[in-house]
Design a protein around this motif. Structure first.
Motif, PDB file in Angstrom:
ATOM      1  N   GLU A  65      -2.552  -5.750  -9.088  1.00 47.43           N
ATOM      2  CA  GLU A  65      -2.666  -5.323  -7.681  1.00 47.43           C
ATOM      3  C   GLU A  65      -1.294  -5.296  -7.001  1.00 47.43           C
ATOM      4  O   GLU A  65      -1.036  -4.429  -6.157  1.00 47.43           O
ATOM      5  CB  GLU A  65      -3.654  -6.197  -6.899  1.00 47.43           C
ATOM      6  CG  GLU A  65      -3.275  -7.664  -6.780  1.00 47.43           C
ATOM      7  CD  GLU A  65      -3.718  -8.555  -7.937  1.00 47.43           C
ATOM      8  OE1 GLU A  65      -3.588  -9.782  -7.789  1.00 47.43           O
ATOM      9  OE2 GLU A  65      -4.174  -8.047  -8.981  1.00 47.43           O
ATOM     10  N   ASN A  66      -0.412  -6.215  -7.362  1.00 41.10           N
ATOM     11  CA  ASN A  66       0.930  -6.221  -6.777  1.00 41.10           C
ATOM     12  C   ASN A  66       1.773  -5.078  -7.335  1.00 41.10           C
ATOM     13  O   ASN A  66       2.577  -4.484  -6.613  1.00 41.10           O
ATOM     14  CB  ASN A  66       1.619  -7.566  -6.994  1.00 41.10           C
ATOM     15  CG  ASN A  66       0.951  -8.657  -6.195  1.00 41.10           C
ATOM     16  OD1 ASN A  66       0.341  -8.405  -5.160  1.00 41.10           O
ATOM     17  ND2 ASN A  66       1.043  -9.889  -6.673  1.00 41.10           N
ATOM     18  N   ARG A  68       0.569  -2.193  -8.231  1.00 38.75           N
ATOM     19  CA  ARG A  68       0.079  -0.990  -7.529  1.00 38.75           C
ATOM     20  C   ARG A  68       0.696  -0.891  -6.143  1.00 38.75           C
ATOM     21  O   ARG A  68       1.089   0.190  -5.704  1.00 38.75           O
ATOM     22  CB  ARG A  68      -1.447  -0.995  -7.451  1.00 38.75           C
ATOM     23  CG  ARG A  68      -2.115  -0.474  -8.709  1.00 38.75           C
ATOM     24  CD  ARG A  68      -3.611  -0.247  -8.504  1.00 38.75           C
ATOM     25  NE  ARG A  68      -4.340  -1.484  -8.198  1.00 38.75           N
ATOM     26  CZ  ARG A  68      -4.707  -2.384  -9.105  1.00 38.75           C
ATOM     27  NH1 ARG A  68      -4.419  -2.200 -10.373  1.00 38.75           N
ATOM     28  NH2 ARG A  68      -5.370  -3.471  -8.751  1.00 38.75           N
ATOM     29  N   LYS A  69       0.792  -2.015  -5.437  1.00 43.06           N
ATOM     30  CA  LYS A  69       1.412  -2.023  -4.108  1.00 43.06           C
ATOM     31  C   LYS A  69       2.865  -1.579  -4.187  1.00 43.06           C
ATOM     32  O   LYS A  69       3.318  -0.757  -3.391  1.00 43.06           O
ATOM     33  CB  LYS A  69       1.361  -3.422  -3.481  1.00 43.06           C
ATOM     34  CG  LYS A  69       0.068  -3.800  -2.871  1.00 43.06           C
ATOM     35  CD  LYS A  69       0.230  -5.170  -2.206  1.00 43.06           C
ATOM     36  CE  LYS A  69      -1.079  -5.795  -1.870  1.00 43.06           C
ATOM     37  NZ  LYS A  69      -0.914  -7.141  -1.309  1.00 43.06           N
ATOM     38  N   ASP A  72       3.079   2.081  -4.864  1.00 44.84           N
ATOM     39  CA  ASP A  72       2.763   2.833  -3.643  1.00 44.84           C
ATOM     40  C   ASP A  72       3.943   2.826  -2.677  1.00 44.84           C
ATOM     41  O   ASP A  72       4.257   3.854  -2.060  1.00 44.84           O
ATOM     42  CB  ASP A  72       1.524   2.253  -2.949  1.00 44.84           C
ATOM     43  CG  ASP A  72       0.243   2.512  -3.719  1.00 44.84           C
ATOM     44  OD1 ASP A  72       0.244   3.349  -4.644  1.00 44.84           O
ATOM     45  OD2 ASP A  72      -0.773   1.854  -3.395  1.00 44.84           O
ATOM     46  N   HIS A  73       4.601   1.683  -2.532  1.00 45.17           N
ATOM     47  CA  HIS A  73       5.749   1.597  -1.623  1.00 45.17           C
ATOM     48  C   HIS A  73       6.900   2.486  -2.096  1.00 45.17           C
ATOM     49  O   HIS A  73       7.506   3.208  -1.292  1.00 45.17           O
ATOM     50  CB  HIS A  73       6.243   0.151  -1.499  1.00 45.17           C
ATOM     51  CG  HIS A  73       5.285  -0.764  -0.818  1.00 45.17           C
ATOM     52  ND1 HIS A  73       4.539  -0.423   0.295  1.00 45.17           N
ATOM     53  CD2 HIS A  73       4.947  -2.040  -1.101  1.00 45.17           C
ATOM     54  CE1 HIS A  73       3.785  -1.434   0.667  1.00 45.17           C
ATOM     55  NE2 HIS A  73       4.016  -2.438  -0.165  1.00 45.17           N
TER      56      HIS A  73
END
Length: 91
Positions: A65-66, A68-69, A72-73
């Motif tokens: 999940e991190n 993916r973040k 995305d950033h």
């Protein structure tokens, strides 16, 4: 030899950038080599410092999940860099 390793990436970015310019989505005056440098820098830092950041900030950076973040950033930063004012106002 080393130049040939990245030639395909530069060619691909050049083609994507040309299509984005033609579509009016990307701003003019960018150098695909510099764009590659920017993307590489943003990506490499996250990989090379993942253990340090995880330790210092008690944050499991490698967790899916991190990751993916972070992806995305980085994607948003690059798109904001290449996008036109009109493209940015649509997001």
């Amino acid at each position: 030899m080393i130049q040939s390793l990245n030639a395909g990436v530069i060619d691909a970015l050049t083609n994507v950038y040309a299509r984005g310019l033609e579509a009016g989505c990307f701003r003019e005056g960018l150098d695909p080599r510099e764009l590659h440098w920017l993307i590489s820098a943003l990506s490499f830092f996250n990989v090379s410092n993942q253990h340090t950041f995880s330790r210092i900030f008690d944050w499991h950076q490698a967790a899916p999940e991190n990751q993916r973040k972070l992806e995305d950033h980085v994607t948003e930063m690059v798109l904001r860099y290449v996008g036109t004012d009109a493209t940015l106002s649509q997001s």
